[in-house]
Design a protein around this motif. Structure first.
Motif, PDB file in Angstrom:
ATOM      1  N   MET A  92       0.763  -1.245   0.003  1.00 55.56           N
ATOM      2  CA  MET A  92      -0.115   0.243   0.344  1.00 55.56           C
ATOM      3  C   MET A  92       1.206   1.172   0.061  1.00 55.56           C
ATOM      4  SD  MET A  92      -3.341  -0.694   2.596  1.00 55.56           S
ATOM      5  CE  MET A  92      -2.979  -0.564   3.997  1.00 55.56           C
ATOM      6  N   THR A  93       0.493   2.233  -1.364  1.00 57.98           N
ATOM      7  CA  THR A  93       1.420   3.720  -0.449  1.00 57.98           C
ATOM      8  C   THR A  93       0.611   4.118   0.629  1.00 57.98           C
ATOM      9  OG1 THR A  93      -0.681   4.728  -1.550  1.00 57.98           O
ATOM     10  CG2 THR A  93       0.969   4.331  -3.336  1.00 57.98           C
ATOM     11  N   PRO A  94       1.998   4.787   1.025  1.00 52.91           N
ATOM     12  CA  PRO A  94       1.268   5.973   2.430  1.00 52.91           C
ATOM     13  C   PRO A  94      -0.300   6.484   2.242  1.00 52.91           C
ATOM     14  CG  PRO A  94       3.388   6.207   1.828  1.00 52.91           C
ATOM     15  CD  PRO A  94       3.041   5.912   0.657  1.00 52.91           C
ATOM     16  N   THR A  95      -0.404   7.279   1.338  1.00 53.63           N
ATOM     17  CA  THR A  95      -2.025   7.735   1.555  1.00 53.63           C
ATOM     18  C   THR A  95      -2.856   6.316   1.535  1.00 53.63           C
ATOM     19  OG1 THR A  95      -1.208   9.149  -0.491  1.00 53.63           O
ATOM     20  CG2 THR A  95      -3.637   9.216   0.177  1.00 53.63           C
ATOM     21  N   GLU A  96      -2.693   5.179   0.818  1.00 52.92           N
ATOM     22  CA  GLU A  96      -3.562   3.986   1.319  1.00 52.92           C
ATOM     23  C   GLU A  96      -3.663   3.940   2.928  1.00 52.92           C
ATOM     24  OE1 GLU A  96      -3.611   2.027  -3.364  1.00 52.92           O
ATOM     25  OE2 GLU A  96      -2.337   0.859  -2.209  1.00 52.92           O
ATOM     26  N   THR A  97      -2.413   3.649   3.064  1.00 52.04           N
ATOM     27  CA  THR A  97      -2.547   3.473   4.619  1.00 52.04           C
ATOM     28  C   THR A  97      -3.433   4.372   5.129  1.00 52.04           C
ATOM     29  OG1 THR A  97       0.190   2.189   4.650  1.00 52.04           O
ATOM     30  CG2 THR A  97      -0.398   2.594   5.997  1.00 52.04           C
ATOM     31  N   LEU A  98      -2.842   5.123   5.113  1.00 55.37           N
ATOM     32  CA  LEU A  98      -3.441   6.484   5.655  1.00 55.37           C
ATOM     33  C   LEU A  98      -5.316   6.217   5.900  1.00 55.37           C
ATOM     34  CD1 LEU A  98      -4.015   9.005   7.387  1.00 55.37           C
ATOM     35  CD2 LEU A  98      -3.791  10.282   5.873  1.00 55.37           C
ATOM     36  N   PHE A  99      -5.610   6.216   4.702  1.00 53.57           N
ATOM     37  CA  PHE A  99      -7.607   5.920   4.363  1.00 53.57           C
ATOM     38  C   PHE A  99      -7.421   4.646   5.031  1.00 53.57           C
ATOM     39  CE2 PHE A  99      -6.917   9.427   0.602  1.00 53.57           C
ATOM     40  CZ  PHE A  99      -7.222  10.158   1.443  1.00 53.57           C
ATOM     41  N   ALA A 100      -6.708   2.964   4.953  1.00 53.87           N
ATOM     42  CA  ALA A 100      -7.214   2.444   5.836  1.00 53.87           C
ATOM     43  C   ALA A 100      -7.237   2.521   7.076  1.00 53.87           C
ATOM     44  CB  ALA A 100      -5.994   1.292   5.030  1.00 53.87           C
ATOM     45  N   LYS A 101      -6.156   2.930   7.517  1.00 54.22           N
ATOM     46  CA  LYS A 101      -6.709   3.198   9.048  1.00 54.22           C
ATOM     47  C   LYS A 101      -7.380   4.044   9.468  1.00 54.22           C
ATOM     48  CE  LYS A 101      -1.337   2.961  10.779  1.00 54.22           C
ATOM     49  NZ  LYS A 101      -1.659   1.113  11.454  1.00 54.22           N
ATOM     50  N   TRP A 102      -7.792   5.151   8.511  1.00 48.07           N
ATOM     51  CA  TRP A 102      -8.923   6.450   8.833  1.00 48.07           C
ATOM     52  C   TRP A 102     -10.328   5.506   8.628  1.00 48.07           C
ATOM     53  CZ3 TRP A 102      -6.966  10.625  10.820  1.00 48.07           C
ATOM     54  CH2 TRP A 102      -8.263  11.499  11.002  1.00 48.07           C
ATOM     55  N   ALA A 103     -10.857   4.385   7.968  1.00 50.60           N
ATOM     56  CA  ALA A 103     -11.735   4.013   7.770  1.00 50.60           C
ATOM     57  C   ALA A 103     -12.142   2.908   8.914  1.00 50.60           C
ATOM     58  CB  ALA A 103     -12.036   2.990   6.530  1.00 50.60           C
ATOM     59  N   ASP A 104     -10.455   2.622   9.455  1.00 55.52           N
ATOM     60  CA  ASP A 104     -11.201   1.442  10.455  1.00 55.52           C
ATOM     61  C   ASP A 104     -12.011   2.015  11.540  1.00 55.52           C
ATOM     62  OD1 ASP A 104     -10.090  -0.543   9.540  1.00 55.52           O
ATOM     63  OD2 ASP A 104      -8.619  -0.869  11.110  1.00 55.52           O
ATOM     64  N   ILE A 105     -10.625   3.387  12.077  1.00 52.75           N
ATOM     65  CA  ILE A 105     -11.216   4.512  13.522  1.00 52.75           C
ATOM     66  C   ILE A 105     -12.734   5.030  12.754  1.00 52.75           C
ATOM     67  CG2 ILE A 105     -10.758   6.934  14.249  1.00 52.75           C
ATOM     68  CD1 ILE A 105      -7.652   6.172  13.405  1.00 52.75           C
ATOM     69  N   SER A 106     -13.270   4.875  12.570  1.00 54.27           N
ATOM     70  CA  SER A 106     -15.113   5.304  11.159  1.00 54.27           C
ATOM     71  C   SER A 106     -15.355   4.481  11.667  1.00 54.27           C
ATOM     72  CB  SER A 106     -13.953   6.334   9.791  1.00 54.27           C
ATOM     73  OG  SER A 106     -15.919   6.576   9.543  1.00 54.27           O
ATOM     74  N   ALA A 107     -15.314   3.167  11.059  1.00 59.39           N
ATOM     75  CA  ALA A 107     -15.809   2.332  11.642  1.00 59.39           C
ATOM     76  C   ALA A 107     -16.327   2.017  13.258  1.00 59.39           C
ATOM     77  CB  ALA A 107     -15.220   1.246  11.180  1.00 59.39           C
ATOM     78  N   VAL A 108     -15.314   1.976  13.813  1.00 57.74           N
ATOM     79  CA  VAL A 108     -15.205   1.738  15.278  1.00 57.74           C
ATOM     80  C   VAL A 108     -16.092   3.269  15.765  1.00 57.74           C
ATOM     81  CG1 VAL A 108     -14.351   2.065  17.021  1.00 57.74           C
ATOM     82  CG2 VAL A 108     -12.973   0.876  15.711  1.00 57.74           C
ATOM     83  N   GLY A 109     -16.324   3.381  15.325  1.00 57.20           N
ATOM     84  CA  GLY A 109     -17.295   5.631  15.440  1.00 57.20           C
ATOM     85  C   GLY A 109     -18.161   4.828  15.341  1.00 57.20           C
ATOM     86  N   SER A 110     -18.540   4.727  13.863  1.00 63.34           N
ATOM     87  CA  SER A 110     -20.104   3.980  13.992  1.00 63.34           C
ATOM     88  C   SER A 110     -20.710   3.398  14.291  1.00 63.34           C
ATOM     89  CB  SER A 110     -19.497   4.093  12.155  1.00 63.34           C
ATOM     90  OG  SER A 110     -20.925   3.224  11.485  1.00 63.34           O
ATOM     91  N   ALA A 111     -19.769   2.005  15.024  1.00 65.83           N
ATOM     92  CA  ALA A 111     -20.406   1.463  15.295  1.00 65.83           C
ATOM     93  C   ALA A 111     -21.002   1.538  17.063  1.00 65.83           C
ATOM     94  CB  ALA A 111     -19.606   0.396  15.638  1.00 65.83           C
TER      95      ALA A 111
END
Lengths: 499, 499
Positions: B1-20
């Motif tokens: 993954m590119t650094p940008t993809e890594t950032l977005f992947a991590k952010w999506a996880d954080i967002s999913a926890v917030g959504s839950a």
């Protein structure tokens, strides 16, 4: 913190993540708007990953082993350690890359299965089913390697029925095959046609819900610790002993599906509501097996809900809501609830034929796991097994091998727990009848508390501190047998069909 | 993954926890049975901990800085990095032990506040309020140290209204004080008593819900991506652009509370439904500030919902459901929706007096943050501030300093966003009126799509890529001013009270 406190703190966190995921799944099935699927799928996937990471964190394994040193002669703590080890061992046995491939493939298989079933097209499902089954075999092999069980099928069974083995189930299932197939033939040969009209009519959903709610409350389901909602497939889900929810669906012209669905799920839910609150969120604070779980739902649905005693109490209340039933007798109602008719669809099967659907799947699953059958031959194997067991042969794969969701989800070894539940329910109900003074009289007067109390004492309060086998042995004084169930069935078919 | 993809992947996880966590909170307020609180509190606390751990994970900060190197002249990625940094900086600024003490103290304060308000007993609340405010000051100091803002109050404001400062708000709030206090006095002196009977009557909840649902659908709230439920306090919550839910409550004898509640929450929800789907679960894929959020709710509630044009369309539909209103004119309805009466309780205040409730809190909060007032003196400061601004003095602390939940939760700096929302709503609505051909005519015929489309283009689609100030400037061609709001108010009071 002591090592034991550390273990429980970690377990409580894992349990909380599982509880959160369960809330999201409940919402998905009951309340979520149509466009919510994308974000919900992502949230559930992330929670599953967190749950798995926490279960396989080496720090947890260390906490368990440190806590194990403090067990001494404390049997409760010993059970906690045993169950913690068991859960962690299963979670860590599957290598991460296989776990991810399993999750991805199952998710894909589920969507393909839904379409294939709608189209009655096994060819469309065959490739991905092959992938799922291949991965399931790899999973089973990894579990055997990790010492979960000695045989692949047992390793899969163990996920749903801890400690159960094929060798232990095979004789029980052989009994059923030997007794039920002839019984069903006898029924067919009797020429008796049961009058099902007492179950038919016009049953508005709101009135069915009100009646079902009244019944569930009377049985002992606590609505302050639960609620009832509508879903496509009825289910029970618990987020802790104080929040155990049930769902149902109704048919407008036959009340049986709705009422027995509610009684079934209330049975599941009363088990969860009765789990030991002092052990909530610990390894032993959960149901001990799916077989025991199903025994609780089946007992209230079949042993209680289809009995003359229950209807002695319930019929006047039923007639209040549905005056068209005012001429129906308890005997007529009883007969309408004990029809025996071979059919293709498991979830619609009656009490007598149901277990043959499971025997069929048990036979086929063992052949799948041992590699004795090719995926492309499954439709024919299914059809011939049904012909053999039930005397009917599905024309369409939608009525055959494609009917169940389980294999698409890689859930091999799940089906036997349904039959275990039926057998355990009958054996527990007999024991309760021996232990409770005039249980039939109590049920006839709507006093369900003694029965629930007996189940609380003998089943629920143990949580997972006892295995399913131990619970059956302690509660009934003997190992699980097919005899009480077959006896129950012979009694009802004798009365209904005169055989 | 590119650094940008890594950032977005991590952010999506954080967002999913917030959504839950948001799903769990929604369920808690709308569906959870009484005994579910213990396990729900634990699950929410664990999710909050996971969310915080993921946001403060050094690997995330590294991913952000690696991705920052790839920004080049990509303005969208630049905004992503800016907002990611802002969020992480706030989360990491608070030392873990203070964060835990804050969570623990707020939870305790909440329970004490509820009882104290019920008992109208400030003394019972004073000690824990002191603890909360002291911790909030420590939090503000840590945020200033981390460079979030230059002044403690600004550091707190920034949580709700990124980039807003006391220095920027003070003149806007001074305008309101200078204009509204005399206006309210003029209304009182006019001797006019508005006939509120058009809003009164017998309004069964089911009919109110059906009417409110019809209105929300007409405005553009998408029920395929949302739903309406009952809760004690109305709110909006989003789990992703495809699942944004609203709640309401009704009064049986006055329809305004229910209808305007639904229109208010639908306004919030249409903002969330209109956030850029392509940026869902990224740093800029969310609302830019609470002020902008409140502007969307207030615009639909006040600028639209209380207008003659809206009622020209809505009144016949209202009369269909509530035939007792058949003699009511649009003018009479309009007047019943623009009464001006000083009152103690903010959430029940009218459009004119509402902002003085906020001015009062803004004044008091600044004195709290600067240390110029002792906790024990807050009831008297509150009473004298109300006397000064609204000409009324609460007799009971339940009607005074104890009325709001915010301070018990350490939410200092939240209140100003309500007034910002009112001001922004008026300024946006004026600009929309300039941009849309015959907006009044369109609203009068129930064609709300042009207005929603304008808000989608000028507000919603930007997500957090633009700040609140930038959105206001771009959408209206000038910085935020109190003038459009005051002009709107002067026009309505002139018509209703003849002043």
């Amino acid at each position: 913190m002591t090592p034991t406190e550390t273990l429980f703190a970690k377990w409580a966190d894992i349990s909380a993540v599982g509880s959160a995921a369960a809330v999201l799944s409940w919402d998905q099935e009951t309340k979520m708007p149509r466009n919510g699927h994308a974000s919900r799928g992502q949230a559930l996937s992330v929670l599953a990953g967190i749950h798995h990471d926490k279960l396989t964190d080496p720090a947890l394994a260390e906490a368990i082993e440190s806590a194990a040193e403090a067990v001494g002669d404390d049997p409760v703590l010993a059970a906690q350690i045993r169950e913690a080890r068991r859960t962690v061992r299963r979670a860590t046995a599957i290598p991460g890359d296989i776990a991810r491939r399993i999750a991805e493939t199952q998710s894909r298989a589920l969507a393909i299965w839904q379409q294939a079933r709608a189209d009655a097209d096994f060819n469309a499902f065959e490739p991905v089913l092959g992938e799922v089954l291949e991965l399931t075999k790899q999973e089973a092999a990894a579990l055997v390697d990790a010492g979960v069980a000695n045989h692949p099928y047992d390793a899969l069974l163990d996920a749903y029925e801890p400690g159960a083995t094929e060798a232990e189930l095979a004789p029980l299932f052989a009994d059923l095959r030997d007794e039920l197939s002839p019984l069903i033939k006898q029924v067919a040969d009797s020429g008796v046609v049961v009058d099902e009209s007492p179950a038919k009519g016009d049953f508005p959903e709101a009135l069915q819900e009100e009646f079902g709610t009244m019944v569930a409350t009377a049985l002992g389901y606590d609505f302050d610790s639960g609620r009832l909602d509508v879903s496509t497939h009825p289910f029970t889900t618990g987020f802790g002993p104080g929040d155990v929810r049930i769902t149902w669906r109704s048919e407008p012209d036959d009340f049986r599906s709705g009422l027995f669905g509610i009684m079934h799920e209330a049975g599941h839910a009363m088990y969860e509501q009765g789990l030991p609150a002092e052990h909530a969120n610990t390894p032993i604070g959960q149901a001990t097996s799916l077989g025991i779980h199903e025994s609780q739902s089946r007992l209230w649905e079949n042993q209680v809900g289809r009995s003359k005693e229950f209807w002695t109490w319930a019929l006047p209340k039923f007639v209040e809501r549905f005056p068209a039933a005012s001429g129906v007798t308890v005997d007529a109602m009883y007969k309408a609830m004990h029809t025996v008719t071979p059919s293709f669809i498991r979830v619609e099967a009656d009490e007598a034929t149901y277990n043959l659907h499971i025997v069929a799947r048990f036979d086929i699953e063992r052949q799948i796991t041992s590699g004795d059958v090719a995926v492309r031959d499954l439709p024919e194997l299914w059809a011939s097994t049904y012909q053999d067991l039930l005397g009917i042969r599905p024309e369409s794969v939608a009525d055959g091998v494609l009917q169940d969701i389980h294999w698409a989800m890689g859930s091999i070894g799940y089906f036997p727990t349904y039959t275990l539940g039926n057998l355990i329910a009958a054996q527990l109900f007999d024991a309760a009848g021996d232990a409770i003074d005039d249980l039939p009289g109590k049920i006839s007067s709507g006093d369900f508390a003694p029965l629930l109390g007996w189940l609380r004492d003998n089943v629920h309060r143990h949580g997972r501190s006892l295995s399913a086998d131990q619970i059956v042995q302690q509660a009934t004084g003997r190992p699980l047998s097919s005899e009480p169930f077959l006896h129950h069935l012979e009694a009802t078919t004798a009365e209904v069909y005169g055989i």
